[in-house]
Each structure stands twice: as structure tokens, then as C-alpha cells.
Design an enzyme around this catalytic site. Structure first.
Site, PDB file in Angstrom:
ATOM      1  N   GLU A 147       0.852  -1.200   0.000  1.00  0.00           N
ATOM      2  CA  GLU A 147       0.000   0.000   0.000  1.00  0.00           C
ATOM      3  C   GLU A 147       0.882   1.242   0.000  1.00  0.00           C
ATOM      4  O   GLU A 147       1.606   1.499   0.959  1.00  0.00           O
ATOM      5  CB  GLU A 147      -0.903   0.008   1.232  1.00  0.00           C
ATOM      6  CG  GLU A 147      -1.737   1.274   1.366  1.00  0.00           C
ATOM      7  CD  GLU A 147      -2.438   1.404   2.709  1.00  0.00           C
ATOM      8  OE1 GLU A 147      -2.785   2.542   3.079  1.00  0.00           O
ATOM      9  OE2 GLU A 147      -2.642   0.379   3.396  1.00  0.00           O
ATOM     10  N   ARG A 159       0.435  10.364   0.174  1.00  0.00           N
ATOM     11  CA  ARG A 159       0.840  11.468   1.049  1.00  0.00           C
ATOM     12  C   ARG A 159       2.061  12.195   0.518  1.00  0.00           C
ATOM     13  O   ARG A 159       2.521  13.161   1.134  1.00  0.00           O
ATOM     14  CB  ARG A 159       1.156  10.931   2.450  1.00  0.00           C
ATOM     15  CG  ARG A 159      -0.006  10.244   3.143  1.00  0.00           C
ATOM     16  CD  ARG A 159       0.435   9.671   4.469  1.00  0.00           C
ATOM     17  NE  ARG A 159      -0.594   8.829   5.067  1.00  0.00           N
ATOM     18  CZ  ARG A 159      -0.414   8.085   6.145  1.00  0.00           C
ATOM     19  NH1 ARG A 159       0.769   8.073   6.746  1.00  0.00           N
ATOM     20  NH2 ARG A 159      -1.400   7.339   6.622  1.00  0.00           N
ATOM     21  N   THR A 201      -4.685   6.216   1.690  1.00  0.00           N
ATOM     22  CA  THR A 201      -5.009   7.628   1.893  1.00  0.00           C
ATOM     23  C   THR A 201      -5.804   8.189   0.720  1.00  0.00           C
ATOM     24  O   THR A 201      -5.621   9.339   0.314  1.00  0.00           O
ATOM     25  CB  THR A 201      -3.742   8.473   2.146  1.00  0.00           C
ATOM     26  OG1 THR A 201      -2.806   7.726   2.919  1.00  0.00           O
ATOM     27  CG2 THR A 201      -4.093   9.718   2.965  1.00  0.00           C
ATOM     28  N   LYS A 207     -11.147  -1.608   6.106  1.00  0.00           N
ATOM     29  CA  LYS A 207      -9.992  -1.234   6.909  1.00  0.00           C
ATOM     30  C   LYS A 207     -10.538  -0.721   8.239  1.00  0.00           C
ATOM     31  O   LYS A 207     -11.544  -0.002   8.270  1.00  0.00           O
ATOM     32  CB  LYS A 207      -9.218  -0.127   6.189  1.00  0.00           C
ATOM     33  CG  LYS A 207      -8.085   0.506   6.986  1.00  0.00           C
ATOM     34  CD  LYS A 207      -7.409   1.563   6.111  1.00  0.00           C
ATOM     35  CE  LYS A 207      -6.371   2.346   6.880  1.00  0.00           C
ATOM     36  NZ  LYS A 207      -5.671   3.335   6.011  1.00  0.00           N
TER      37      LYS A 207
END
Length: 208
Positions: free
Chosen positions: A43, A47, A70, A130
Site C-alpha cells: 500500500e 501522502r 489515503t 480497513k
């Protein structure tokens, strides 16, 4: 190949490395080190300025499944589909993002922290989530509580997961894998210490 969320989470066992990568040149050796250590689902968090390019580079490495974390906006799902990402993971679950995740041909794992958020996802057909931020949101105790009324739901807890507690999460029937950033310490990435990163990945697999 188009993967389902279930396939990705199963393949990610025991740990999905959560990666914040600044330099595109680190992408390929990092993916190779984690793969050689036994972890093949990666993953890459959105960011950093180069996150999309990092995903594209990692996708050239044989034997890995690469997606983005994200994800906060519906348009990012389309961007990820365009560059060939295998999956997308969000830190939360807004109605717009949940709806978009059902419309895009990309495995999407939304995040929840409460029962109400979980129920909203279930209403739209999601069965895999998640759990974030795992430790701050109640940890293993919260997931055990979810198991009673929602026995068929499966989770990938992330947030506060470390080598000290990840096996506690994996011991729960509802947990398919965990997400963790401890596998790639910031100093190891800066120093391009691929051997250390491979060793940390191998150790996580060995501990399980």
C-alpha cells in the site's frame, strides 16, 4: 489482472506494508525487498508528491500487488485505475467515496472506526473494511465487539499496529491481515537499506 478485495486481503496476510515514499528511484528496490521478505501486497499512501509515479514503478516488479492508501476523493479512484493500480484504500468512508467505490472497476477497501460507519458500508454492499485508526478506535476489543452482530465482516486493521501487537489482531477470526508501517522505518528508507527492510518483512512472516 483484476483482483477482488477479498483476494488482496488474503494475499496480504500477515501484513500489508503501508508505505510513504518520496523518491521514485526507491520504488523498485523497495518493492523487491518486501517481496523477497515474503510480503507481496503493498500500500503506497498518497501522502507524497510522487506517490502515483511510485505506484507505476512498483507495478513493473514481478510478483507484487500494488495499490494506494489515503484515498480521500472519488477522482483519485479514477486516477489509480488509469495508472493500473491494483486496489485503493481510504482512511474513512464518506457517502460519496463509498458510492464511487462501487462504480469504479477497482478493488476498494473503505475504512471504518464505528458501528454506524460499518453499517453504512454494509448497506452499500461492502463486506471488507480497513479498521482505522485501530488502536485509537478500541483495538482488538472493538473488533471483538463488532464480531457479534456482524459475523461475516472481515477487517484489515491499521493505525498503531506494530511488531508488538500485530499477532493479537491476527488471532481474531474477523481479521484477514493487518497494515503496518514498522516494516519500512524512515531511516532505512532514507539510507536505502534494502537488506534491513527485507529482514523486517521476513521476520514478520516468521513470527506468524
Amino acid at each position: 489482472m483484476n483482483y477482488t478485495v477479498e483476494q488482496i486481503m488474503t494475499q496480504a496476510f500477515p501484513v500489508m506494508p503501508v508505505l510513504a515514499v518520496e523518491r521514485v528511484e526507491d520504488a523498485i528496490p523497495l518493492a523487491q525487498a518486501l517481496r523477497d521478505g515474503g510480503l507481496t501486497v503493498l500500500e503506497v499512501t498518497l501522502r507524497t508528491a510522487n506517490a502515483m509515479a511510485v505506484i507505476e514503478a512498483m507495478k513493473t516488479v514481478a510478483g507484487v500487488i500494488v495499490g494506494a492508501g489515503t484515498v480521500t476523493r472519488a477522482e483519485q479512484l479514477h486516477d489509480l485505475l488509469r495508472i493500473g493500480a491494483d486496489f485503493a484504500i481510504s482512511p474513512g468512508a464518506t457517502p460519496a467515496l463509498l458510492a464511487a467505490g462501487r462504480q469504479v472497476d477497482l478493488a476498494f477497501l473503505p475504512a471504518i472506526a464505528t458501528v454506524s460507519e460499518l453499517m453504512q458500508g454494509l448497506e452499500l454492499g461492502y463486506q471488507h473494511f480497513k479498521f482505522f485508526p485501530a488502536e485509537a478506535a478500541g483495538g482488538t476489543a472493538a473488533l471483538k465487539s463488532f464480531g457479534g452482530p456482524f459475523p461475516g465482516v472481515r477487517f484489515c486493521p491499521t493505525g498503531g499496529i506494530s511488531v508488538k501487537n500485530f499477532k493479537d489482531y491476527l488471532a481474531l477470526d474477523s481479521v484477514t491481515c493487518v497494515g503496518g508501517s514498522w516494516l519500512v522505518p524512515e531511516d532505512a528508507l532514507v539510507e536505502q537499506d534494502w537488506a534491513r527492510i527485507e529482514a523486517l518483512a521476513r521476520a514478520a512472516c516468521f513470527l506468524v
